[in-house]
Write an enzyme that holds these catalytic residues in place. Structure first.
Site, PDB file in Angstrom:
ATOM      1  N   HIS A 180       0.831  -1.202   0.000  1.00 19.77           N
ATOM      2  CA  HIS A 180       0.000   0.000   0.000  1.00 19.77           C
ATOM      3  C   HIS A 180       0.868   1.255   0.000  1.00 19.77           C
ATOM      4  O   HIS A 180       0.638   2.176  -0.780  1.00 19.77           O
ATOM      5  CB  HIS A 180      -0.919   0.019   1.236  1.00 19.77           C
ATOM      6  N   ASP A 201      -5.615   6.329   1.463  1.00 20.53           N
ATOM      7  CA  ASP A 201      -5.707   4.894   1.171  1.00 20.53           C
ATOM      8  C   ASP A 201      -7.172   4.459   1.279  1.00 20.53           C
ATOM      9  O   ASP A 201      -7.946   5.029   2.045  1.00 20.53           O
ATOM     10  CB  ASP A 201      -4.872   4.108   2.186  1.00 20.53           C
TER      11      ASP A 201
HETATM   12  N1  UPG Z   1       7.490  -9.230  -2.691  1.00 17.11           N
HETATM   13  C1  UPG Z   1       8.826  -9.413  -2.893  1.00 17.11           C
HETATM   14  N2  UPG Z   1       9.404 -10.554  -2.416  1.00 17.11           N
HETATM   15  C2  UPG Z   1       8.724 -11.522  -1.763  1.00 17.11           C
HETATM   16  C3  UPG Z   1       7.333 -11.341  -1.580  1.00 17.11           C
HETATM   17  C4  UPG Z   1       6.744 -10.184  -2.060  1.00 17.11           C
HETATM   18  O1  UPG Z   1       9.510  -8.562  -3.491  1.00 17.11           O
HETATM   19  O2  UPG Z   1       9.320 -12.530  -1.379  1.00 17.11           O
HETATM   20  C5  UPG Z   1       6.866  -7.970  -3.173  1.00 17.11           C
HETATM   21  C6  UPG Z   1       6.131  -8.146  -4.480  1.00 17.11           C
HETATM   22  O3  UPG Z   1       7.017  -7.967  -5.574  1.00 17.11           O
HETATM   23  C7  UPG Z   1       5.062  -7.055  -4.382  1.00 17.11           C
HETATM   24  C8  UPG Z   1       4.807  -6.942  -2.889  1.00 17.11           C
HETATM   25  O4  UPG Z   1       5.908  -7.536  -2.233  1.00 17.11           O
HETATM   26  O5  UPG Z   1       5.599  -5.830  -4.838  1.00 17.11           O
HETATM   27  C9  UPG Z   1       3.566  -7.680  -2.462  1.00 17.11           C
HETATM   28  O6  UPG Z   1       2.437  -6.937  -2.862  1.00 17.11           O
HETATM   29  P1  UPG Z   1       1.094  -7.662  -3.291  1.00 17.11           P
HETATM   30  O7  UPG Z   1       1.368  -8.633  -4.360  1.00 17.11           O
HETATM   31  O8  UPG Z   1       0.084  -6.622  -3.605  1.00 17.11           O
HETATM   32  O9  UPG Z   1       0.696  -8.523  -2.040  1.00 17.11           O
HETATM   33  P2  UPG Z   1       0.327  -8.137  -0.504  1.00 17.11           P
HETATM   34  O10 UPG Z   1       1.475  -7.577   0.193  1.00 17.11           O
HETATM   35  O11 UPG Z   1      -0.292  -9.364   0.042  1.00 17.11           O
HETATM   36  O12 UPG Z   1      -0.770  -6.967  -0.749  1.00 17.11           O
HETATM   37  C10 UPG Z   1      -1.906  -6.495  -0.081  1.00 17.11           C
HETATM   38  C11 UPG Z   1      -3.098  -7.471  -0.068  1.00 17.11           C
HETATM   39  C12 UPG Z   1      -3.505  -7.832  -1.496  1.00 17.11           C
HETATM   40  C13 UPG Z   1      -3.848  -6.547  -2.264  1.00 17.11           C
HETATM   41  C14 UPG Z   1      -2.666  -5.589  -2.197  1.00 17.11           C
HETATM   42  C15 UPG Z   1      -2.978  -4.257  -2.846  1.00 17.11           C
HETATM   43  O13 UPG Z   1      -2.763  -8.640   0.649  1.00 17.11           O
HETATM   44  O14 UPG Z   1      -4.608  -8.712  -1.487  1.00 17.11           O
HETATM   45  O15 UPG Z   1      -4.146  -6.851  -3.612  1.00 17.11           O
HETATM   46  O16 UPG Z   1      -2.310  -5.326  -0.838  1.00 17.11           O
HETATM   47  O17 UPG Z   1      -4.132  -3.684  -2.280  1.00 17.11           O
END
Ligand code: UPG
Length: 475
Positions: A17, A119
């Site tokens: 976020h 947000d």
């Molecule tokens: N990431 C890494 N390495 C890892 C795991 C994750 O770089 O080992 C990064 C990934 O590239 C991304 C971010 O972390 O940039 C993860 O973001 P996202 O894929 O959106 O997952 P969440 O952190 O679970 O995001 C939350 C909610 C999801 C929603 C999102 C946007 O859980 O359901 O779609 O926020 O609102």
């Protein structure tokens, strides 16, 4: 001296976020071309881990030389007796309202606040914006499909929270999407979570008060859903909120100079041969599911890079680093040596997705992960876990066509059998599979569309320009 305009951004903690909102803010800033500055109100994240993450982001971005000012909001008490995280966030934000008001008040007279962007979990702060007579916008970090659903929640309440929903197969109407099977509705919104339903419905209602909703998507990717919202089909009889599709907004984690072990391993793999499995910042699986994934990958015969995390750290929702000896079935690493890498910790996901060796992505469907995958033209197998991810998965398969479906056993906690994972991975990665070929072609087309959308004359670039004109005209 004339007071200088500023746009106030209030992002939520958590990289998915926080950095998405900040990147959106930077796009506004660049489009405004000096017409206003950006002021970011930073809340204390409720956990130490998230607080350190936010601090790191703020430190790095504050040194970027851009016209961004970060203001730390005072800490507030943590609400107690919350039934879950959704309620906690809701009450935590309400407690911040007086401090947000004081911070915005404090910006005058040197800065004239021309818009407040919050947000999508922070709609309670609209009251502050209304009180100060400043136009309020929402920044929506999830797809427009979820926005449509949130707007639609009052109409779906009976269907989704009534008795029998858990067992029904009757599809639901989310305007702009094909009929949505109940198993594809966000798990946080079904009958057993009525309080969540109330909270999401509250936010959905409040979106209608916003001057506009800025969505991290493109008109090309979610044309039918955006049209359905704009036509007023989600909330009949009420003027639809103004939408600004400015995506894809993607934050690429800066590289630290060294080539990560996962990336070096990929360097030695043939083009488009590796399937990546990664489940976001909070995704974990229990021991039985881990064994099943291992069996599915072994049987598929394909190359893989599996980011496997351990159980959540005590007292948090965040995964620990995995102990592979404990988690993986005996003999698995030996059987897959040379064609598989299991990485037990945080991995540089976007850098991995950008690598030519990666040809597919088994993802939890967090929206940032989806956009990153599509940016690099990588087709997906959706494995949704929590939040709105089940709906995202449905949209990717049935709406957009960039993913190959994975059957999950809804009655058994969405368990996935090894044979089903094997089938889906083969279908995604085998050049001979019609389903996989279609998803790959569509993902590659979407990648090109994404790059056009953000460029001069593209849809998202035009949306940003319109938004900036609106913000400046309003002020
Ligand atoms: N990431 C890494 N390495 C890892 C795991 C994750 O770089 O080992 C990064 C990934 O590239 C991304 C971010 O972390 O940039 C993860 O973001 P996202 O894929 O959106 O997952 P969440 O952190 O679970 O995001 C939350 C909610 C999801 C929603 C999102 C946007 O859980 O359901 O779609 O926020 O609102």
């Amino acid at each position: 001296m004339a007071s200088r305009p500023t746009v106030v951004l209030i992002p939520r903690w958590g990289s998915g976020h926080f950095m998405s909102a900040l990147e959106a803010g930077k796009k506004l800033l660049a489009t405004g071309d000096g017409a206003f500055s950006l002021t970011v109100l930073v809340m204390h994240a409720p956990t130490q881990e998230k607080a350190s993450e936010v601090e790191g982001h703020v430190r790095r971005e504050a040194a970027s030389g851009l016209d961004i000012r970060f203001l730390q909001l005072p800490a507030v008490e943590h609400p107690t007796d919350c039934v879950d995280q959704v309620e906690f966030v809701f009450r935590y934000i309400q407690l911040h309202a007086p401090n947000v008001k004081a911070a915005i008040d404090g910006l005058a007279p040197s800065s004239r606040v021309v818009a407040v962007v919050v947000d999508f979990f922070f709609t309670a702060l609209f009251d502050v914006a209304h009180e100060l007579a400043v136009p309020a916008y929402v920044y929506f970090t999830s797809p427009a499909a979820f926005l449509a659903l949130m707007l639609r929640l009052p109409a779906l309440r009976e269907d989704m929270t009534g008795p029998g929903f858990e067992n029904t197969e009757r599809a639901l109407d989310v305007p702009g999407l094909p009929p949505v099977p109940p198993s594809c509705m966000p798990v946080c919104l079904v009958k057993s979570r009525i309080q969540n339903y109330d909270t999401f419905e509250y936010h959905g209602r409040r979106f209608m008060e916003a001057r506009g909703v800025i969505v991290n998507t493109t008109v090309e990717l979610e044309a039918s859903v955006l049209a359905a919202i704009a036509d007023g089909r989600c909330v009949p009889g009420r003027p639809a909120p103004a939408l600004h599709a400015i995506g894809p907004v993607i934050w690429f984690e800066p590289k630290d100079g060294h080539r990560h072990e996962c990336v070096r391993w990929l360097d030695a793999q043939p083009p488009a041969s590796v399937v990546l499995l990664c489940f976001g910042s909070m995704g974990t699986h229990d021991a039985a599911q881990v064994r099943e994934i291992a069996a599915g990958l072994e049987q598929s015969g394909h190359r893989f890079l599996w980011v496997l995390r351990g159980p959540p750290v005590a007292g948090t929702r965040f995964p620990s680093n995995a102990n592979l000896d404990e988690l993986l079935p005996e003999g698995f690493l030996e059987a897959t040596a040379g064609r598989g890498l299991v990485w037990p910790a945080w991995a540089p996901q976007s850098e991995i997705l950008s690598h030519a060796a990666v040809g597919g992505f088994v993802t939890h469907c967090g929206w940032n992960s989806v956009l990153e995958s599509l940016w690099f033209g990588v087709p997906m197998v959706p494995w949704p876990l929590y939040g709105e991810q089940h709906l995202n998965a449905f949209e990717l398969v049935a709406g957009v066509g960039v993913a190959v479906a994975l059957e999950m056993d809804r009655k058994k906690g969405f368990f996935v059998q090894a044979a089903e994972l094997e089938r889906a991975v083969r279908s995604l990665m085998d050049g001979a599979s019609e389903e996989g070929r279609k998803a790959r072609a569509k993902a590659s087309e979407t990648s090109a569309e994404f790059r056009r959308a953000g460029g001069e004359g593209g849809s998202s670039c035009a949306a940003l320009k319109r938004l900036v004109v609106e913000i400046l005209d309003l002020s």
